[in-house]
Design an enzyme around this catalytic site. Structure first.
Site, PDB file in Angstrom:
ATOM      1  N   ASP A   1      -4.431  -1.022  -1.566  1.00 32.23           N
ATOM      2  CA  ASP A   1      -4.045   0.131  -2.361  1.00 32.23           C
ATOM      3  C   ASP A   1      -3.512  -0.276  -3.729  1.00 32.23           C
ATOM      4  O   ASP A   1      -2.375   0.018  -4.092  1.00 32.23           O
ATOM      5  CB  ASP A   1      -3.007   0.964  -1.590  1.00 32.23           C
ATOM      6  CG  ASP A   1      -2.701   2.279  -2.289  1.00 32.23           C
ATOM      7  OD1 ASP A   1      -3.603   2.813  -2.955  1.00 32.23           O
ATOM      8  OD2 ASP A   1      -1.549   2.758  -2.182  1.00 32.23           O
TER       9      ASP A   1
ATOM     10  N   GLU B   1      -0.260  -6.751   5.916  1.00 31.52           N
ATOM     11  CA  GLU B   1      -0.855  -5.681   6.723  1.00 31.52           C
ATOM     12  C   GLU B   1      -2.274  -6.001   7.193  1.00 31.52           C
ATOM     13  O   GLU B   1      -3.183  -5.174   7.058  1.00 31.52           O
ATOM     14  CB  GLU B   1      -0.827  -4.358   5.964  1.00 31.52           C
ATOM     15  CG  GLU B   1       0.576  -3.851   5.675  1.00 31.52           C
ATOM     16  CD  GLU B   1       0.601  -2.474   5.029  1.00 31.52           C
ATOM     17  OE1 GLU B   1      -0.481  -1.969   4.664  1.00 31.52           O
ATOM     18  OE2 GLU B   1       1.700  -1.904   4.889  1.00 31.52           O
TER      19      GLU B   1
ATOM     20  N   TYR C   1       6.565   3.631   6.903  1.00 26.69           N
ATOM     21  CA  TYR C   1       6.727   4.763   5.992  1.00 26.69           C
ATOM     22  C   TYR C   1       6.965   6.031   6.799  1.00 26.69           C
ATOM     23  O   TYR C   1       6.164   6.972   6.773  1.00 26.69           O
ATOM     24  CB  TYR C   1       5.497   4.893   5.093  1.00 26.69           C
ATOM     25  CG  TYR C   1       5.381   3.771   4.087  1.00 26.69           C
ATOM     26  CD1 TYR C   1       5.994   3.855   2.855  1.00 26.69           C
ATOM     27  CD2 TYR C   1       4.676   2.613   4.386  1.00 26.69           C
ATOM     28  CE1 TYR C   1       5.910   2.827   1.934  1.00 26.69           C
ATOM     29  CE2 TYR C   1       4.577   1.580   3.479  1.00 26.69           C
ATOM     30  CZ  TYR C   1       5.202   1.690   2.250  1.00 26.69           C
ATOM     31  OH  TYR C   1       5.118   0.665   1.345  1.00 26.69           O
TER      32      TYR C   1
ATOM     33  N   GLU D   1       8.646  -3.245   3.513  1.00 27.44           N
ATOM     34  CA  GLU D   1       8.225  -2.120   2.682  1.00 27.44           C
ATOM     35  C   GLU D   1       8.782  -0.837   3.278  1.00 27.44           C
ATOM     36  O   GLU D   1       8.802  -0.661   4.500  1.00 27.44           O
ATOM     37  CB  GLU D   1       6.699  -1.984   2.597  1.00 27.44           C
ATOM     38  CG  GLU D   1       5.981  -3.040   1.782  1.00 27.44           C
ATOM     39  CD  GLU D   1       4.477  -2.769   1.685  1.00 27.44           C
ATOM     40  OE1 GLU D   1       4.073  -1.582   1.816  1.00 27.44           O
ATOM     41  OE2 GLU D   1       3.709  -3.722   1.488  1.00 27.44           O
TER      42      GLU D   1
END
Length: 640
Positions: A202, A446, A499, A535
């Site tokens: 991303d 990831e 997240y 993160e």
């Protein structure tokens, strides 16, 4: 697939590859350095198969003689420099060229001088010619490579030296990062031969020559490498070193370890040995000591016999005396618990993309200090050496990450990918091994570590990394389910991205604390290793407000952070050793319906203006620093 096959089939026809020398080029009493930044001639190969440059041998003569060229700055990404949208999204070979005049004194005793061309990084495959002669090729972005060009430039002293660099940004399932080429064959929707590059990371896939290109000299017999490790024994600092010399087997060495102020505190003469410093000034992280980032300087002098001549070389490396140790619940620097309170970043900015920019670098470090951040991860690739130098000098702790991002498909874990991954780790460690700021290596971000092949893959990569550098812990950053992560057994520190209330349970702030607490307990009960929340965050469009907080508003970003912090404050008393916000600043991504001119999870805008979340983190980070260290009043947090 014809165009893609041809693009990659060209590469094996080229000559042998080479990486960079371990020592970063710099001016010394025995070495000269000439930077080649500025405007280069540039052309994208827009032929259907992207092969005209090789077929027509553009490197054999000045680039402008084979077609139109434009000016292109180096270092910079080429994508955002022009008004041409096709260049912004271009995939394939681009060609750079520059003519330079080398200093006359380099040729006055040519056979005693070695001339080297070095490229700081080029994305992602580069081939280099000097005066039409191929000198090097290199696979992978973000890391330097070089070639000895002495015989070529010494053949015509005083004449301009023409440097040609072809760069290909195509990604395959076996590159780092990986990608795929997709041909869209429905000619009722797409032009003939239309293809796109697909990736599973991303951030925008900027390309070009992103870091400085330099030419430098050494004597014909020279210091090739210096390896330094440090230890503490009571009040004695131990600096273990190894010096590699090329060009002569008959030589002597003189080593002086100096304090920052110039005083010599230890000396040596052997190629391998150790220097001892009584009551050393240790390298401490920012906000952990009143004198962070203290550096000694190891000066190495070489005198070598080459035939009947004497060659002399001098090189100095900064040395930070510090130790790193990991327990089941702590990360120790110099024997004291260290808590990572920092950021994830990107090399990303308007216009220049990933190109090195000193003004931006200085601004970012000033913001890090203002924020009270003591650390960052080089998400998701190695950062420029110039950035790493400042981390050493300022005491900013670094988790040094390789470009292993977007590894989401099973073919990314095969032998071809593995072989390349091992080489990348070798190049990264060779570049950054002496840096006191680098306290841990990260081998991926990831990855699909729940896939069965990931077990042997990461076991191999991590073992290889530790074999090269046994002095630092190794991790990778996971977003997999704790019970199915095949790579987690092999890391020293668990790094977890999550997240909550963003990518799932979107908008539900009330579930964050429960889910985050469960996350930490599951990981720790399974692996009994310290954990970093590597993160977390939420997008916030600058100036967008909502009360009650709604997604994409500045208020929602602040609310997410506060929910995470409530759990982190409990768990940092147990086994959580750090928190790194995603992200330091907004950054560009591919276009998508979920991205409005990029990713907006920054606590600063892309132009480095603070959002309210930046002030929340600043208050938190300074309080964390005051709790864990004995800072003088002038360094302690104050309200603004």
């Amino acid at each position: 697939m014809a165009a893609l096959r041809l693009t990659f089939l060209l590469l094996p026809l080229l000559r042998g590859r080479a990486g960079a020398g371990p020592l970063c080029p710099r001016d010394t009493p025995s070495r000269d350095l000439k930077e080649l930044g500025g405007l280069w001639r540039f052309r994208a190969d827009t032929s259907e198969r992207r092969d005209s440059g090789f077929a027509q041998r553009w490197y054999r003569r000045p680039l402008e003689q084979s077609g139109p060229v434009i000016d292109m700055p180096v270092p910079a990404s080429f994508n955002d420099i022009t008004q041409d949208p096709s260049l912004r999204r271009f995939i394939g070979w681009v060609w750079y060229e520059k003519e330079v005049l080398l200093p006359k004194h380099w040729f006055q005793d040519a056979f005693k001088t070695r001339v080297v061309l070095r490229v700081g990084s080029a994305h992602y495959y580069a081939v280099v010619w000097v005066n039409g002669v191929q000198v090097v090729e290199h696979e992978g972005g973000h890391l330097p490579f070089e070639a000895d060009i002495s015989t070529i430039v010494q053949a015509s002293p005083g004449d301009p030296c023409r440097i040609t660099i072809a760069v290909n940004n195509t990604l395959s399932p076996y590159t780092l990062p990986p990608g795929t080429i997709q041909y869209l064959k429905d000619e009722s929707k797409y032009p003939k031969g239309y293809f796109v590059q697909n990736t599973k990371f991303d951030f925008f896939n900027y390309a070009g020559i992103h870091r400085p290109v330099v030419v430098y000299t050494t004597p014909i017999a020279y210091i090739d490498d210096i390896t330094v490790t440090t230890a503490l024994s009571g009040n004695i600092g131990v600096v273990r070193y190894e010096v590699s010399v090329i060009g002569s087997s008959q030589y002597s060495l003189s080593l002086n370890l100096r304090e920052k102020e110039g005083k010599v505190v230890a000396t040596g003469q052997a190629a391998v040995g150790e220097l001892k410093v009584v009551d050393p000034k240790l390298w401490w992280p920012y906000l952990m000591h009143e004198n962070p980032g203290y550096l000694y300087y190891l000066e190495v002098r070489l005198s070598a016999q080459v035939d009947e001549d004497l060659a002399e070389d001098v090189y100095t490396v900064p040395v930070g005396i510090r130790t790193v140790h990991v327990t089941s619940s702590q990360f120790l620097i110099n024997g004291k618990p260290f808590y990572f309170h920092g950021v994830n970043k990107h090399e990303d900015a308007d216009i220049r993309g990933k190109g090195l920019d000193w003004s931006l670098i200085a601004k970012d470090f000033n913001l890090l200090k203002w924020l009270g951040a003591n650390s960052f991860r080089t998400s998701h690739y190695p950062y420029a050496e110039e950035i790493m130098d400042l981390c050493d000098a300022y005491g900013i702790v670094v988790i040094d990450e390789c470009p292993g991002v977007g590894m989401r498909d099973i073919e990314n874990f095969g032998n071809q990918s593995l072989a390349h991954h091992l080489v990348v780790m070798e190049e990264l460690i060779r570049r950054d091994k002496n840096r006191p700021s680098v306290v841990m290596w990260s081998v991926a971000n990831e990855p699909a570590s729940e896939l069965p092949p990931a077990a042997n893959y990461f076991k191999t990569v991590i073992a290889h990394t530790k074999a090269i550098d046994p002095t630092r812990p190794v991790t990778f950053v996971s977003n997999a389910n704790y019970a199915h992560d095949h790579g987690a057994p092999y890391v020293d520190v668990i790094c977890v991205n999550s997240y909550f209330s963003w990518y799932h349970d979107s908008g539900h702030l009330e579930v964050i604390q429960l889910q985050l607490n469960t996350q930490f307990e599951n990981w720790y009960e399974t692996y009994h290793k310290p954990i970093i929340q590597s993160e977390y965050g939420a997008d916030a469009v600058s100036g967008l407000h909502s009360d009650p907080p709604l997604m994409f508003s500045e208020e929602y970003q602040v609310a997410v952070l506060k929910q995470y912090h409530a759990v982190l404050d409990r768990k940092r008393k147990e086994y959580v050793i750090g928190e790194l916000i995603w992200n330091f600043a907004d950054f560009m991504t591919d276009q998508a319906v979920t991205r409005v001119l990029g990713n907006k999870k920054g606590i600063f805008t892309r132009q480095r203006q603070p959002k309210p979340a930046a002030f929340v983190l600043r208050e938190r980070y300074w309080k964390l620093a005051n709790e864990s260290s004995c800072l003088p009043p002038t360094m302690q947090y104050y309200n603004v």
